[in-house]
Write a protein that holds these residues in place. Sequence first.
Motif, PDB file in Angstrom:
ATOM      1  N   ARG A 294       0.813  -1.222   0.000  1.00  0.00           N
ATOM      2  CA  ARG A 294       0.000   0.000   0.000  1.00  0.00           C
ATOM      3  C   ARG A 294       0.843   1.267   0.000  1.00  0.00           C
ATOM      4  N   GLY A 295       2.152   1.103   0.080  1.00  0.00           N
ATOM      5  CA  GLY A 295       3.034   2.264   0.066  1.00  0.00           C
ATOM      6  C   GLY A 295       3.092   3.013   1.375  1.00  0.00           C
ATOM      7  N   PHE A 296       2.640   2.379   2.458  1.00  0.00           N
ATOM      8  CA  PHE A 296       2.688   3.023   3.770  1.00  0.00           C
ATOM      9  C   PHE A 296       4.106   2.969   4.336  1.00  0.00           C
ATOM     10  N   GLY A 297       4.576   4.097   4.849  1.00  0.00           N
ATOM     11  CA  GLY A 297       5.909   4.141   5.437  1.00  0.00           C
ATOM     12  C   GLY A 297       5.942   3.470   6.793  1.00  0.00           C
ATOM     13  N   MET A 298       6.983   2.709   7.062  1.00  0.00           N
ATOM     14  CA  MET A 298       7.112   2.006   8.335  1.00  0.00           C
ATOM     15  C   MET A 298       8.220   2.644   9.171  1.00  0.00           C
ATOM     16  N   ILE A 299       7.884   2.952  10.412  1.00  0.00           N
ATOM     17  CA  ILE A 299       8.858   3.495  11.348  1.00  0.00           C
ATOM     18  C   ILE A 299       8.461   3.003  12.733  1.00  0.00           C
ATOM     19  N   TYR A 300       9.425   2.483  13.479  1.00  0.00           N
ATOM     20  CA  TYR A 300       9.119   1.939  14.806  1.00  0.00           C
ATOM     21  C   TYR A 300       9.835   2.746  15.881  1.00  0.00           C
ATOM     22  N   ALA A 301       9.112   2.969  16.974  1.00  0.00           N
ATOM     23  CA  ALA A 301       9.727   3.530  18.182  1.00  0.00           C
ATOM     24  C   ALA A 301       9.097   2.845  19.378  1.00  0.00           C
ATOM     25  N   ASP A 302       9.900   2.532  20.380  1.00  0.00           N
ATOM     26  CA  ASP A 302       9.379   1.904  21.593  1.00  0.00           C
ATOM     27  C   ASP A 302       8.657   2.966  22.429  1.00  0.00           C
ATOM     28  N   PRO A 303       8.056   2.586  23.561  1.00  0.00           N
ATOM     29  CA  PRO A 303       7.275   3.563  24.327  1.00  0.00           C
ATOM     30  C   PRO A 303       8.018   4.854  24.658  1.00  0.00           C
ATOM     31  N   GLN A 304       9.256   4.734  25.104  1.00  0.00           N
ATOM     32  CA  GLN A 304      10.017   5.944  25.438  1.00  0.00           C
ATOM     33  C   GLN A 304      10.307   6.775  24.196  1.00  0.00           C
ATOM     34  N   GLY A 305      10.719   6.106  23.124  1.00  0.00           N
ATOM     35  CA  GLY A 305      11.005   6.816  21.881  1.00  0.00           C
ATOM     36  C   GLY A 305       9.758   7.451  21.291  1.00  0.00           C
ATOM     37  N   PHE A 306       8.640   6.754  21.395  1.00  0.00           N
ATOM     38  CA  PHE A 306       7.371   7.279  20.888  1.00  0.00           C
ATOM     39  C   PHE A 306       6.965   8.522  21.677  1.00  0.00           C
ATOM     40  N   ALA A 307       7.138   8.493  22.985  1.00  0.00           N
ATOM     41  CA  ALA A 307       6.805   9.641  23.820  1.00  0.00           C
ATOM     42  C   ALA A 307       7.660  10.856  23.435  1.00  0.00           C
ATOM     43  N   GLN A 308       8.945  10.635  23.214  1.00  0.00           N
ATOM     44  CA  GLN A 308       9.841  11.722  22.817  1.00  0.00           C
ATOM     45  C   GLN A 308       9.475  12.258  21.433  1.00  0.00           C
ATOM     46  N   PHE A 309       9.135  11.345  20.523  1.00  0.00           N
ATOM     47  CA  PHE A 309       8.720  11.703  19.167  1.00  0.00           C
ATOM     48  C   PHE A 309       7.485  12.600  19.214  1.00  0.00           C
ATOM     49  N   MET A 310       6.503  12.219  20.039  1.00  0.00           N
ATOM     50  CA  MET A 310       5.273  13.007  20.138  1.00  0.00           C
ATOM     51  C   MET A 310       5.523  14.360  20.777  1.00  0.00           C
ATOM     52  N   ALA A 311       6.391  14.407  21.782  1.00  0.00           N
ATOM     53  CA  ALA A 311       6.684  15.674  22.449  1.00  0.00           C
ATOM     54  C   ALA A 311       7.313  16.670  21.474  1.00  0.00           C
ATOM     55  N   ALA A 312       8.250  16.184  20.666  1.00  0.00           N
ATOM     56  CA  ALA A 312       8.885  17.052  19.674  1.00  0.00           C
ATOM     57  C   ALA A 312       7.874  17.504  18.625  1.00  0.00           C
ATOM     58  N   GLY A 313       7.031  16.576  18.175  1.00  0.00           N
ATOM     59  CA  GLY A 313       6.011  16.905  17.187  1.00  0.00           C
ATOM     60  C   GLY A 313       4.992  17.897  17.724  1.00  0.00           C
ATOM     61  N   ASP A 314       4.663  17.765  18.998  1.00  0.00           N
ATOM     62  CA  ASP A 314       3.697  18.665  19.619  1.00  0.00           C
ATOM     63  C   ASP A 314       4.218  20.103  19.608  1.00  0.00           C
ATOM     64  N   ARG A 315       5.490  20.251  19.944  1.00  0.00           N
ATOM     65  CA  ARG A 315       6.083  21.601  19.929  1.00  0.00           C
ATOM     66  C   ARG A 315       6.094  22.164  18.508  1.00  0.00           C
ATOM     67  N   ALA A 316       6.477  21.348  17.534  1.00  0.00           N
ATOM     68  CA  ALA A 316       6.555  21.802  16.148  1.00  0.00           C
ATOM     69  C   ALA A 316       5.180  22.168  15.592  1.00  0.00           C
ATOM     70  N   MET A 317       4.186  21.346  15.920  1.00  0.00           N
ATOM     71  CA  MET A 317       2.841  21.623  15.420  1.00  0.00           C
ATOM     72  C   MET A 317       2.274  22.898  16.042  1.00  0.00           C
ATOM     73  N   GLY A 318       2.588  23.137  17.292  1.00  0.00           N
ATOM     74  CA  GLY A 318       2.132  24.366  17.933  1.00  0.00           C
ATOM     75  C   GLY A 318       2.668  25.588  17.210  1.00  0.00           C
ATOM     76  N   GLU A 319       3.947  25.554  16.872  1.00  0.00           N
ATOM     77  CA  GLU A 319       4.556  26.669  16.151  1.00  0.00           C
ATOM     78  C   GLU A 319       3.943  26.845  14.770  1.00  0.00           C
ATOM     79  N   ALA A 320       3.744  25.704  14.066  1.00  0.00           N
ATOM     80  CA  ALA A 320       3.200  25.759  12.719  1.00  0.00           C
ATOM     81  C   ALA A 320       1.764  26.281  12.715  1.00  0.00           C
ATOM     82  N   MET A 321       0.977  25.824  13.658  1.00  0.00           N
ATOM     83  CA  MET A 321      -0.427  26.222  13.679  1.00  0.00           C
ATOM     84  C   MET A 321      -0.607  27.670  14.121  1.00  0.00           C
TER      85      MET A 321
END
Length: 329
Positions: A294-321
Amino acid sequence: MAILTRRHLLAGSGLAAGGLLAVPAIAQGRYPNRPIQMVVPWGAGGGTDATARIVATLLEKDLGQPVNVVNRTGGSGVVGHSAIATAQPDGYTIGMITVEITMMHWQGLTQLNPTSYTPLALMNSDPPGVQVKNDSPYADIKALADAIKAQPAGTFKASGTGQGGIWHLALVGWLQAMGLKGDHVRWVPSNGAAPAMQELAAGGVDIVTCSVPEARAMLDAGRAKSLAIMAPERNPQFPNVPTLNETLGINYSVGAWRGIAGPKNLPDSVTSVLVPAIKRTFDNNEFKQFMNQRGFGMIYADPQGFAQFMAAGDRAMGEAMRGAGLARG
Protein backbone atom coordinates in the motif's frame (compact mmCIF):
# COMPACT_ATOMS: atom_id res chain seq x y z
CA MET A 1 -2.82 -26.58 32.36
CA ALA A 2 -5.56 -24.24 33.57
CA ILE A 3 -8.21 -26.30 31.77
CA LEU A 4 -7.01 -29.54 33.31
CA THR A 5 -6.94 -27.97 36.75
CA ARG A 6 -10.45 -26.62 36.28
CA ARG A 7 -11.73 -30.03 35.15
CA HIS A 8 -10.22 -31.70 38.19
CA LEU A 9 -11.82 -29.07 40.40
CA LEU A 10 -15.21 -29.60 38.80
CA ALA A 11 -14.84 -33.35 39.04
CA GLY A 12 -13.78 -33.31 42.69
CA SER A 13 -16.98 -33.74 44.72
CA GLY A 14 -15.26 -33.11 48.06
CA LEU A 15 -13.58 -29.75 47.21
CA ALA A 16 -14.53 -26.69 49.18
CA ALA A 17 -16.25 -23.73 47.50
CA GLY A 18 -13.16 -21.62 48.12
CA GLY A 19 -11.13 -23.95 45.94
CA LEU A 20 -13.62 -23.53 43.10
CA LEU A 21 -13.32 -19.77 43.32
CA ALA A 22 -9.53 -19.80 43.25
CA VAL A 23 -9.21 -20.69 39.55
CA PRO A 24 -11.25 -17.77 38.18
CA ALA A 25 -9.25 -15.42 40.42
CA ILE A 26 -6.01 -16.74 38.96
CA ALA A 27 -7.40 -16.57 35.42
CA GLN A 28 -8.44 -12.97 35.91
CA GLY A 29 -4.87 -12.10 36.79
CA ARG A 30 -3.51 -13.14 33.41
CA TYR A 31 -3.59 -10.64 30.55
CA PRO A 32 -5.30 -10.86 28.18
CA ASN A 33 -8.08 -13.29 29.02
CA ARG A 34 -10.89 -11.66 27.01
CA PRO A 35 -11.29 -9.65 23.77
CA ILE A 36 -9.40 -6.39 23.31
CA GLN A 37 -10.94 -3.36 21.62
CA MET A 38 -8.77 -1.25 19.31
CA VAL A 39 -10.30 2.19 18.75
CA VAL A 40 -9.65 4.01 15.46
CA PRO A 41 -10.50 7.75 15.49
CA TRP A 42 -11.00 7.88 11.72
CA GLY A 43 -13.38 6.32 9.20
CA ALA A 44 -13.34 2.82 7.77
CA GLY A 45 -11.32 2.44 4.58
CA GLY A 46 -8.71 5.11 5.31
CA GLY A 47 -5.02 4.60 5.99
CA THR A 48 -5.38 4.65 9.77
CA ASP A 49 -8.18 2.09 9.63
CA ALA A 50 -6.22 -0.17 7.26
CA THR A 51 -3.08 0.00 9.40
CA ALA A 52 -5.05 -0.69 12.58
CA ARG A 53 -6.76 -3.72 11.05
CA ILE A 54 -3.56 -5.47 9.99
CA VAL A 55 -2.06 -4.73 13.43
CA ALA A 56 -5.19 -6.08 15.12
CA THR A 57 -5.17 -9.23 12.99
CA LEU A 58 -1.57 -10.04 13.87
CA LEU A 59 -1.95 -9.10 17.54
CA GLU A 60 -4.94 -11.42 17.75
CA LYS A 61 -2.83 -14.33 16.54
CA ASP A 62 -0.02 -13.40 18.91
CA LEU A 63 -2.12 -12.85 22.04
CA GLY A 64 -4.67 -15.59 21.47
CA GLN A 65 -7.62 -13.25 22.04
CA PRO A 66 -9.86 -11.34 19.59
CA VAL A 67 -8.71 -7.78 18.87
CA ASN A 68 -11.75 -5.92 17.55
CA VAL A 69 -11.32 -2.69 15.58
CA VAL A 70 -13.95 -0.06 16.38
CA ASN A 71 -14.18 3.17 14.36
CA ARG A 72 -15.12 6.08 16.63
CA THR A 73 -15.28 9.08 14.32
CA GLY A 74 -16.32 12.68 14.82
CA GLY A 75 -15.09 15.94 16.24
CA SER A 76 -12.12 16.10 13.87
CA GLY A 77 -10.63 13.08 15.64
CA VAL A 78 -11.56 14.15 19.18
CA VAL A 79 -14.22 11.47 19.69
CA GLY A 80 -11.96 8.50 18.99
CA HIS A 81 -8.90 9.90 20.74
CA SER A 82 -11.04 10.66 23.77
CA ALA A 83 -12.45 7.13 23.80
CA ILE A 84 -8.89 5.77 24.06
CA ALA A 85 -7.76 8.24 26.71
CA THR A 86 -10.81 7.83 28.96
CA ALA A 87 -11.02 4.02 28.81
CA GLN A 88 -10.32 1.89 31.86
CA PRO A 89 -6.52 1.42 32.13
CA ASP A 90 -6.82 -2.37 32.07
CA GLY A 91 -5.45 -3.06 28.58
CA TYR A 92 -8.79 -4.07 27.09
CA THR A 93 -9.21 -0.78 25.23
CA ILE A 94 -6.25 0.49 23.27
CA GLY A 95 -6.18 2.46 20.06
CA MET A 96 -4.34 3.88 17.11
CA ILE A 97 -3.58 7.51 17.85
CA THR A 98 -2.52 9.83 15.05
CA VAL A 99 -0.60 13.04 14.48
CA GLU A 100 -3.77 15.00 15.24
CA ILE A 101 -3.20 14.43 18.95
CA THR A 102 -0.31 16.91 18.65
CA MET A 103 -2.65 19.41 16.96
CA MET A 104 -6.18 19.32 18.34
CA HIS A 105 -5.42 20.93 21.68
CA TRP A 106 -3.70 23.85 19.97
CA GLN A 107 -7.03 24.52 18.23
CA GLY A 108 -8.96 24.44 21.47
CA LEU A 109 -10.86 21.33 20.38
CA THR A 110 -9.81 19.27 23.38
CA GLN A 111 -7.46 19.24 26.34
CA LEU A 112 -6.07 15.88 25.23
CA ASN A 113 -2.39 15.87 24.25
CA PRO A 114 0.35 13.23 23.91
CA THR A 115 0.77 13.00 27.67
CA SER A 116 -2.85 11.81 28.01
CA TYR A 117 -1.83 8.28 26.98
CA THR A 118 0.43 5.36 27.69
CA PRO A 119 2.49 5.21 24.48
CA LEU A 120 3.12 1.67 23.27
CA ALA A 121 4.71 1.95 19.80
CA LEU A 122 5.08 4.23 16.80
CA MET A 123 4.26 2.20 13.67
CA ASN A 124 3.95 4.40 10.58
CA SER A 125 4.65 7.78 9.01
CA ASP A 126 3.54 9.14 5.62
CA PRO A 127 3.76 12.45 3.74
CA PRO A 128 0.72 13.86 1.89
CA GLY A 129 0.07 13.99 -1.81
CA VAL A 130 -2.09 16.38 -3.83
CA GLN A 131 -4.93 14.48 -5.49
CA VAL A 132 -7.46 15.67 -8.06
CA LYS A 133 -10.27 13.98 -9.97
CA ASN A 134 -9.05 11.85 -12.86
CA ASP A 135 -10.83 14.02 -15.46
CA SER A 136 -9.56 17.21 -13.85
CA PRO A 137 -8.23 19.71 -16.40
CA TYR A 138 -4.97 19.99 -14.43
CA ALA A 139 -2.42 17.62 -15.90
CA ASP A 140 0.30 18.42 -13.36
CA ILE A 141 0.85 20.26 -10.10
CA LYS A 142 2.10 23.43 -11.87
CA ALA A 143 -1.15 23.74 -13.81
CA LEU A 144 -3.15 23.34 -10.61
CA ALA A 145 -0.95 25.80 -8.71
CA ASP A 146 -1.28 28.40 -11.49
CA ALA A 147 -5.07 27.98 -11.49
CA ILE A 148 -5.27 28.38 -7.70
CA LYS A 149 -3.20 31.56 -7.86
CA ALA A 150 -5.32 32.97 -10.69
CA GLN A 151 -8.67 32.45 -8.96
CA PRO A 152 -10.13 34.41 -6.04
CA ALA A 153 -9.87 32.96 -2.53
CA GLY A 154 -12.48 30.30 -1.86
CA THR A 155 -12.89 29.27 -5.50
CA PHE A 156 -11.21 25.92 -4.95
CA LYS A 157 -12.36 23.47 -2.28
CA ALA A 158 -10.17 20.84 -0.63
CA SER A 159 -10.61 18.05 1.91
CA GLY A 160 -8.80 15.13 3.51
CA THR A 161 -9.40 15.27 7.26
CA GLY A 162 -11.04 17.43 9.92
CA GLN A 163 -10.63 21.19 10.26
CA GLY A 164 -7.05 21.89 11.36
CA GLY A 165 -6.01 18.25 10.86
CA ILE A 166 -2.67 17.22 9.44
CA TRP A 167 -3.83 17.14 5.83
CA HIS A 168 -5.44 20.56 6.29
CA LEU A 169 -2.18 21.88 7.72
CA ALA A 170 -0.36 20.32 4.76
CA LEU A 171 -2.54 22.33 2.38
CA VAL A 172 -2.05 25.51 4.42
CA GLY A 173 1.72 25.08 4.35
CA TRP A 174 1.75 24.50 0.60
CA LEU A 175 -0.40 27.58 -0.05
CA GLN A 176 1.83 29.71 2.18
CA ALA A 177 4.91 28.38 0.39
CA MET A 178 3.34 29.66 -2.85
CA GLY A 179 2.88 33.11 -1.31
CA LEU A 180 -0.86 32.72 -0.72
CA LYS A 181 -2.89 32.95 2.47
CA GLY A 182 -3.57 29.66 4.24
CA ASP A 183 -7.31 29.94 3.61
CA HIS A 184 -7.05 30.76 -0.11
CA VAL A 185 -8.45 27.27 -0.79
CA ARG A 186 -11.59 26.55 1.23
CA TRP A 187 -11.29 23.51 3.51
CA VAL A 188 -14.19 21.04 3.69
CA PRO A 189 -13.80 18.90 6.85
CA SER A 190 -14.16 15.11 6.58
CA ASN A 191 -13.81 12.10 8.86
CA GLY A 192 -10.70 10.89 7.11
CA ALA A 193 -9.14 10.35 3.71
CA ALA A 194 -11.54 7.66 2.43
CA PRO A 195 -14.71 9.80 2.56
CA ALA A 196 -12.73 12.77 1.25
CA MET A 197 -11.58 10.76 -1.79
CA GLN A 198 -15.17 9.67 -2.40
CA GLU A 199 -16.25 13.30 -2.29
CA LEU A 200 -13.46 14.15 -4.75
CA ALA A 201 -14.58 11.46 -7.18
CA ALA A 202 -18.17 12.72 -6.89
CA GLY A 203 -17.07 16.26 -7.72
CA GLY A 204 -17.85 17.75 -4.30
CA VAL A 205 -14.30 19.03 -3.80
CA ASP A 206 -11.49 19.92 -6.19
CA ILE A 207 -8.46 18.71 -4.23
CA VAL A 208 -7.69 16.14 -1.57
CA THR A 209 -4.47 16.40 0.42
CA CYS A 210 -3.85 13.01 2.03
CA SER A 211 -1.15 10.39 1.79
CA VAL A 212 -0.90 8.77 -1.63
CA PRO A 213 -1.40 5.28 -0.12
CA GLU A 214 -4.72 6.44 1.34
CA ALA A 215 -5.76 7.61 -2.12
CA ARG A 216 -4.61 4.40 -3.77
CA ALA A 217 -8.02 2.76 -4.15
CA MET A 218 -9.36 5.70 -6.15
CA LEU A 219 -6.10 6.03 -8.07
CA ASP A 220 -6.13 2.35 -9.06
CA ALA A 221 -9.81 2.62 -10.01
CA GLY A 222 -8.97 5.46 -12.40
CA ARG A 223 -11.17 7.93 -10.53
CA ALA A 224 -8.39 10.19 -9.26
CA LYS A 225 -4.78 11.12 -9.95
CA SER A 226 -1.98 12.27 -7.71
CA LEU A 227 -0.06 15.30 -8.95
CA ALA A 228 2.68 15.69 -6.34
CA ILE A 229 3.93 14.58 -2.95
CA MET A 230 4.98 16.88 -0.09
CA ALA A 231 8.20 15.08 0.78
CA PRO A 232 11.95 15.44 0.24
CA GLU A 233 11.97 12.38 -2.05
CA ARG A 234 9.55 10.37 -4.16
CA ASN A 235 7.81 7.40 -2.59
CA PRO A 236 9.35 4.24 -4.15
CA GLN A 237 5.86 2.70 -4.21
CA PHE A 238 4.62 5.63 -6.35
CA PRO A 239 7.67 6.52 -8.44
CA ASN A 240 5.70 8.56 -10.99
CA VAL A 241 4.45 11.07 -8.43
CA PRO A 242 6.97 13.95 -8.26
CA THR A 243 7.81 16.09 -5.25
CA LEU A 244 6.77 19.72 -4.91
CA ASN A 245 10.44 20.66 -5.04
CA GLU A 246 10.91 18.93 -8.39
CA THR A 247 7.90 20.56 -10.00
CA LEU A 248 7.41 23.91 -8.27
CA GLY A 249 10.77 24.53 -6.62
CA ILE A 250 9.02 24.49 -3.23
CA ASN A 251 11.04 22.67 -0.59
CA TYR A 252 8.09 21.93 1.67
CA SER A 253 7.38 18.63 3.41
CA VAL A 254 5.16 17.41 6.21
CA GLY A 255 3.94 14.03 7.39
CA ALA A 256 1.32 12.09 9.29
CA TRP A 257 2.10 9.33 11.74
CA ARG A 258 0.22 6.54 13.50
CA GLY A 259 1.00 4.67 16.69
CA ILE A 260 -0.54 2.40 19.29
CA ALA A 261 -1.39 3.73 22.75
CA GLY A 262 -3.63 3.05 25.69
CA PRO A 263 -5.14 5.19 28.41
CA LYS A 264 -2.75 6.75 30.88
CA ASN A 265 -1.36 4.57 33.69
CA LEU A 266 -1.57 1.19 32.00
CA PRO A 267 -0.06 -1.28 34.51
CA ASP A 268 3.24 -3.02 33.89
CA SER A 269 1.40 -6.36 33.75
CA VAL A 270 -0.30 -5.08 30.59
CA THR A 271 2.53 -3.14 28.92
CA SER A 272 4.95 -6.02 29.50
CA VAL A 273 2.67 -8.12 27.28
CA LEU A 274 1.53 -5.54 24.72
CA VAL A 275 4.83 -3.81 23.95
CA PRO A 276 6.75 -6.95 22.84
CA ALA A 277 3.64 -8.25 21.04
CA ILE A 278 3.36 -5.01 19.04
CA LYS A 279 7.08 -5.16 18.23
CA ARG A 280 6.64 -8.73 16.95
CA THR A 281 3.74 -7.46 14.84
CA PHE A 282 5.91 -4.70 13.37
CA ASP A 283 8.66 -7.23 12.58
CA ASN A 284 6.19 -9.71 11.05
CA ASN A 285 6.66 -10.23 7.31
CA GLU A 286 2.89 -10.15 6.83
CA PHE A 287 2.79 -6.64 8.29
CA LYS A 288 5.70 -5.48 6.16
CA GLN A 289 4.17 -6.92 2.98
CA PHE A 290 0.82 -5.30 3.76
CA MET A 291 2.41 -1.89 4.34
CA ASN A 292 4.71 -2.13 1.31
CA GLN A 293 1.87 -3.14 -0.99
CA ARG A 294 0.00 0.00 0.00
CA GLY A 295 3.03 2.26 0.07
CA PHE A 296 2.69 3.02 3.77
CA GLY A 297 5.91 4.14 5.44
CA MET A 298 7.11 2.01 8.33
CA ILE A 299 8.86 3.50 11.35
CA TYR A 300 9.12 1.94 14.81
CA ALA A 301 9.73 3.53 18.18
CA ASP A 302 9.38 1.90 21.59
CA PRO A 303 7.28 3.56 24.33
CA GLN A 304 10.02 5.94 25.44
CA GLY A 305 11.01 6.82 21.88
CA PHE A 306 7.37 7.28 20.89
CA ALA A 307 6.81 9.64 23.82
CA GLN A 308 9.84 11.72 22.82
CA PHE A 309 8.72 11.70 19.17
CA MET A 310 5.27 13.01 20.14
CA ALA A 311 6.68 15.67 22.45
CA ALA A 312 8.89 17.05 19.67
CA GLY A 313 6.01 16.91 17.19
CA ASP A 314 3.70 18.66 19.62
CA ARG A 315 6.08 21.60 19.93
CA ALA A 316 6.55 21.80 16.15
CA MET A 317 2.84 21.62 15.42
CA GLY A 318 2.13 24.37 17.93
CA GLU A 319 4.56 26.67 16.15
CA ALA A 320 3.20 25.76 12.72
CA MET A 321 -0.43 26.22 13.68
CA ARG A 322 0.23 29.54 15.36
CA GLY A 323 1.96 30.66 12.17
CA ALA A 324 -1.02 29.51 10.09
CA GLY A 325 -3.53 31.25 12.36
CA LEU A 326 -5.12 27.91 13.30
CA ALA A 327 -4.10 27.94 16.96
CA ARG A 328 -6.24 29.38 19.73
CA GLY A 329 -4.77 31.02 22.76
